[in-house]
Enzyme design. Structure first.
Site, PDB file in Angstrom:
ATOM      1  N   HIS A   6      64.756 -77.328 -74.200  1.00 57.34           N
ATOM      2  CA  HIS A   6      65.679 -76.306 -73.688  1.00 57.34           C
ATOM      3  C   HIS A   6      66.208 -75.451 -74.836  1.00 57.34           C
ATOM      4  CE1 HIS A   6      69.144 -74.340 -71.803  1.00 57.34           C
ATOM      5  NE2 HIS A   6      69.750 -74.642 -72.935  1.00 57.34           N
ATOM      6  N   HIS A  16      66.375 -70.840 -76.309  1.00 56.36           N
ATOM      7  CA  HIS A  16      67.328 -70.052 -77.112  1.00 56.36           C
ATOM      8  C   HIS A  16      66.732 -69.411 -78.361  1.00 56.36           C
ATOM      9  CE1 HIS A  16      71.080 -71.033 -75.015  1.00 56.36           C
ATOM     10  NE2 HIS A  16      70.652 -72.280 -74.916  1.00 56.36           N
ATOM     11  N   GLU A  30      72.885 -68.330 -70.930  1.00 60.31           N
ATOM     12  CA  GLU A  30      72.134 -69.393 -70.226  1.00 60.31           C
ATOM     13  C   GLU A  30      71.414 -68.879 -68.988  1.00 60.31           C
ATOM     14  OE1 GLU A  30      72.906 -72.746 -72.807  1.00 60.31           O
ATOM     15  OE2 GLU A  30      71.361 -72.024 -71.461  1.00 60.31           O
ATOM     16  N   SER A  88      63.694 -71.898 -69.761  1.00 57.16           N
ATOM     17  CA  SER A  88      63.165 -73.238 -70.058  1.00 57.16           C
ATOM     18  C   SER A  88      62.968 -74.059 -68.785  1.00 57.16           C
ATOM     19  CB  SER A  88      64.127 -73.983 -71.002  1.00 57.16           C
ATOM     20  OG  SER A  88      65.420 -74.037 -70.413  1.00 57.16           O
TER      21      SER A  88
HETATM   22  N1  HBI Z   1      76.820 -77.758 -77.617  1.00 55.28           N
HETATM   23  N2  HBI Z   1      74.818 -78.309 -78.695  1.00 55.28           N
HETATM   24  C1  HBI Z   1      75.488 -77.537 -77.816  1.00 55.28           C
HETATM   25  N3  HBI Z   1      74.820 -76.577 -77.139  1.00 55.28           N
HETATM   26  C2  HBI Z   1      75.454 -75.778 -76.249  1.00 55.28           C
HETATM   27  O1  HBI Z   1      74.835 -74.883 -75.642  1.00 55.28           O
HETATM   28  C3  HBI Z   1      76.838 -75.959 -76.018  1.00 55.28           C
HETATM   29  C4  HBI Z   1      77.500 -76.972 -76.731  1.00 55.28           C
HETATM   30  N4  HBI Z   1      78.812 -77.173 -76.523  1.00 55.28           N
HETATM   31  C5  HBI Z   1      79.605 -76.357 -75.617  1.00 55.28           C
HETATM   32  C6  HBI Z   1      78.802 -75.332 -74.911  1.00 55.28           C
HETATM   33  N5  HBI Z   1      77.512 -75.163 -75.123  1.00 55.28           N
HETATM   34  C7  HBI Z   1      79.436 -74.431 -73.870  1.00 55.28           C
HETATM   35  O2  HBI Z   1      80.538 -75.047 -73.240  1.00 55.28           O
HETATM   36  C8  HBI Z   1      79.898 -73.126 -74.501  1.00 55.28           C
HETATM   37  O3  HBI Z   1      80.325 -72.241 -73.519  1.00 55.28           O
HETATM   38  C9  HBI Z   1      81.020 -73.362 -75.439  1.00 55.28           C
HETATM   39 FE    FE Z   2      71.543 -73.772 -73.730  1.00 53.66          FE
END
Ligand code: HBI
Ligand code: FE
Length: 276
Positions: A130, A135, A176, A195
């Site tokens: 993913h 990304h 996303e 993904s």
């Molecule tokens: N941590 N590793 C990782 N990847 C993410 O996409 C991610 C996260 N922590 C919080 C988050 N996404 C979402 O809550 C954001 O909106 C902050």
């Molecule tokens: Fe993501």
């Protein structure tokens, strides 16, 4: 994920550094995991030409990482030259503040573990497929890369203002699950869609979901579900629209939304401009 704990998550958080990064033990991936990666990649790569935005298609073609789980340091050499971003290996989901701190410094956290074969079609937490397939390609687009850093900086401010939930809706409905209007019609740019074997055709072809033109305050007030296909998608005209909308300080937005009841994901408002 707005909680500060990383308990009951799948990753191994034991050996991580204070910034939650780990080393990508590339030699530890098994032949079966590389084979699963190839199957996941082949499925999505077949869908991308029809459903992904041009920037994603071009970047994926230039990267060519279908044969095995990629080595993060190899991609970082290319990524640094392209947009001065780099990916950092992490055990999985990070606390919001830690996540924002990385984005604000042009570091994208990429999970090191790969899903199990039985999770081929669906996985709850983001895994390396993913994060990397969804990304990394758009980190090579200069406008999108700047938007993501601005998002990270905004997240650190939102954290101080207690507005993280509103900001995470923006991330959800753009980074996303975002759609973009192109000369060839609607295309996907959101990583959660790109993904996903099922949601990538669904978000463009199904008559089910709402497709609403991008509206920042509307998005920050709209809840989302994490375990089904989206009931609403938001559509931008181009990445500049994202960058321009998020350039000003958000404090007035948070004040305007404070105390207002959020919308359920399927709501249609009289002010909504439906797209596609
Ligand atoms: N941590 N590793 C990782 N990847 C993410 O996409 C991610 C996260 N922590 C919080 C988050 N996404 C979402 O809550 C954001 O909106 C902050
Ligand atoms: Fe993501």
């Amino acid at each position: 994920m707005t909680g500060e704990t990383t308990h009951n998550l799948r990753g191994d958080y034991a050996g991580m550094r204070p910034d939650y990064t780990v080393d990508q033990a590339w030699s530890a991936y098994s032949p079966e995991e590389h084979a699963l990666w190839r199957r996941l990649y082949a499925r999505q790569a077949a869908l991308v030409p029809r459903y992904a935005c041009r920037e994603f298609i071009d970047s994926l073609a230039a990267l060519d990482f279908g044969a095995a789980i990629p080595r993060f340091d190899e991609v970082n050499a290319k990524l640094a030259r392209a947009t001065n971003w780099r990916i950092v290996a992490v055990p999985g989901l990070l606390p919001d503040r830690v996540f924002f701190e990385h984005l604000a410094n042009r570091r994208f956290p990429v999970t090191v573990w790969l899903r199990k074969p039985e999770e081929f079609d669906y996985i709850v937490e983001p895994d390396v497929f993913h994060d990397f397939f969804g990304h990394v390609p758009l980190l090579f687009d200069p406008v999108f890369a700047d938007y993501l850093q601005a998002y990270g900086r905004g997240g650190l401010k939102a954290d101080a203002l207690g507005a993280i939930e509103m900001l995470s809706r923006l991330y959800w409905y753009t980074v996303e699950f975002g759609l973009i209007e192109t000369a060839q019609g609607l295309r996907a740019y959101g990583a959660g869609i790109l993904s996903s074997g099922g949601e990538l055709p669904y978000c463009i072809e199904s008559a089910e979901p709402l497709r609403i033109r991008f509206d920042l305050l509307r998005i920050m007030r709209t809840r989302y579900k994490i375990d089904t296909f989206q009931e609403s998608y938001f559509v931008i005209g181009g990445f500049h629209e994202l960058f321009d909308a998020t350039a000003p300080d958000f404090t007035p937005h948070y004040a305007a939304l404070a105390g207002l009841e959020p919308h359920a994901p399927r709501t249609v408002l009289p002010t909504d401009r439906l797209a596609g």
